[in-house]
Enzyme design. Sequence first.
Site, PDB file in Angstrom:
ATOM      1  N   ASP A  47     -64.182  -5.924  35.923  1.00  0.00           N
ATOM      2  CA  ASP A  47     -65.380  -5.265  35.402  1.00  0.00           C
ATOM      3  C   ASP A  47     -66.617  -5.757  36.151  1.00  0.00           C
ATOM      4  O   ASP A  47     -67.454  -4.974  36.609  1.00  0.00           O
ATOM      5  CB  ASP A  47     -65.499  -5.599  33.908  1.00  0.00           C
ATOM      6  CG  ASP A  47     -66.516  -4.710  33.220  1.00  0.00           C
ATOM      7  OD1 ASP A  47     -66.825  -3.630  33.762  1.00  0.00           O
ATOM      8  OD2 ASP A  47     -67.004  -5.094  32.148  1.00  0.00           O
ATOM      9  N   ASP A  86     -65.316 -16.708  42.189  1.00  0.00           N
ATOM     10  CA  ASP A  86     -66.704 -17.051  42.545  1.00  0.00           C
ATOM     11  C   ASP A  86     -66.912 -16.919  44.059  1.00  0.00           C
ATOM     12  O   ASP A  86     -67.901 -16.355  44.531  1.00  0.00           O
ATOM     13  CB  ASP A  86     -67.108 -18.441  42.030  1.00  0.00           C
ATOM     14  CG  ASP A  86     -65.983 -19.452  42.084  1.00  0.00           C
ATOM     15  OD1 ASP A  86     -64.837 -19.058  42.354  1.00  0.00           O
ATOM     16  OD2 ASP A  86     -66.237 -20.645  41.869  1.00  0.00           O
ATOM     17  N   LYS A  94     -59.091 -17.091  39.039  1.00  0.00           N
ATOM     18  CA  LYS A  94     -59.718 -18.411  38.913  1.00  0.00           C
ATOM     19  C   LYS A  94     -58.601 -19.384  38.517  1.00  0.00           C
ATOM     20  O   LYS A  94     -58.680 -20.115  37.517  1.00  0.00           O
ATOM     21  CB  LYS A  94     -60.829 -18.332  37.848  1.00  0.00           C
ATOM     22  CG  LYS A  94     -61.681 -19.576  37.704  1.00  0.00           C
ATOM     23  CD  LYS A  94     -62.791 -19.671  38.728  1.00  0.00           C
ATOM     24  CE  LYS A  94     -63.532 -20.988  38.564  1.00  0.00           C
ATOM     25  NZ  LYS A  94     -64.494 -21.233  39.645  1.00  0.00           N
ATOM     26  N   TYR A 113     -60.270  -8.875  27.071  1.00  0.00           N
ATOM     27  CA  TYR A 113     -60.508  -7.585  26.399  1.00  0.00           C
ATOM     28  C   TYR A 113     -59.412  -7.265  25.383  1.00  0.00           C
ATOM     29  O   TYR A 113     -59.414  -6.195  24.795  1.00  0.00           O
ATOM     30  CB  TYR A 113     -60.540  -6.456  27.434  1.00  0.00           C
ATOM     31  CG  TYR A 113     -61.799  -6.384  28.234  1.00  0.00           C
ATOM     32  CD1 TYR A 113     -62.132  -7.392  29.137  1.00  0.00           C
ATOM     33  CD2 TYR A 113     -62.673  -5.310  28.119  1.00  0.00           C
ATOM     34  CE1 TYR A 113     -63.287  -7.325  29.893  1.00  0.00           C
ATOM     35  CE2 TYR A 113     -63.828  -5.236  28.870  1.00  0.00           C
ATOM     36  CZ  TYR A 113     -64.122  -6.252  29.759  1.00  0.00           C
ATOM     37  OH  TYR A 113     -65.267  -6.177  30.516  1.00  0.00           O
TER      38      TYR A 113
END
Length: 361
Positions: free
Chosen positions: A248, A224, A191, A124
Amino acid sequence: MLHPVTLIPGDGTGPEITEATRRVLEATGVQFDWDIRQAGIDLMAKCGTVLPDEVIDSIKRTKVALKGPITTPVGKGFRSANVSLRKKLDLYANLRPAKTYQGLRSRYEHIDLIIVRENTEDLYAGLEFQKGAPELDVMIETIARTTGIHLNHDCAISIKYISVLASQRIVRFAFEYARCHGRRKVTAVHKANIMKCSDGLFLATAHEISKEYPDIQFEDRIVDNMCMQLVQKPELYDMLVLPNLYGDIISDLSAGLIGGLGVAPGANIGSHYAVFEPVHGSAPKYAKQNKVNPMAMMFSGVLMLRHLHEKDAANRLEQAIAQVIAEGKWLTYDLKPRPDDPTAVGTSQVADAVIEKLHKL
Ligand code: NAD
């Protein structure tokens, strides 16, 4: 005590839910000195901006804002006013509680999760290079020179930027919140197995900061796996801290666990200012129809009351909304078994019902 608060109705369905929320907040008996400021897509033609400086100036004066959603065009057009607001006021922490209330149609019970999303960087950060732009060629050449990787020129690039400072302060925010609110565990989500540099830095920083809080459990999950775990056994989790994009996505997933976006509140908090707004967007297709659920914004109002140290009013407003949900008579379409349920009521009727409950508490 009179609380000065900047009130930003926003666009789309924003003005309707803002009005409903203003009414219930005033019905708590707390005194507000509203400074109403317009921002949103309707201003673009008139003022050439969706976020006039006077909005920022007002929040710098009042320190607190209650905000309706603002539309951002997808894939083209101006940058998000929501992202600009968070950046300009350095609202680095996005707090998104996800809590089940009796009567909400959800597959789960007893969920009480707090999601802390980093709000200023990651994908972002606005570091984007459009296909065909001259700056893109410079980027592609730099990448080839420094890494040996040759990218196709028919691409676009968005840079994932994560810093130690921003990671430190968001993780610290999560642990401080945990301490103040009697929470037992913080889970960092990442991640880092794939993005070893950016997410690796976030994870290493989170581990470092966690050592300052031996009284709070700390663990980490790959994003995930986190999605699957939240769907299968959300009760195992207490507080999550995440970089911007995962935050988000996971907060919308968590909104789905508790009955939908219509009941998911949010707060953007920095060292000096705080802006309270629902997680959901402007739902423009329902604008001016007195249709959408104002409860997400009302629950954001509950967070704002707590921030203003109006604890009793916050508890009463939360209880009044919970009673309306449990009673099941005055609910908007999104909380009904079918969206075309003829017993669904409108935005303003929900406010009336909450006010009636407040008067009886
Ligand atoms: P959205 O949240 O507006 O809507 C997603 C779905 O949820 C739609 O089906 C909508 O009808 C429903 N919904 C949303 N709020 C609801 C409510 N209060 N009651 C009942 N149903 C509700 O998401 P979107 O359609 O992806 O985005 C619309 C616009 O909002 C976009 O321009 C987006 O950029 C913007 N947006 C703004 C904010 C913000 O102001 N902070 C946040 C998210 C999206």
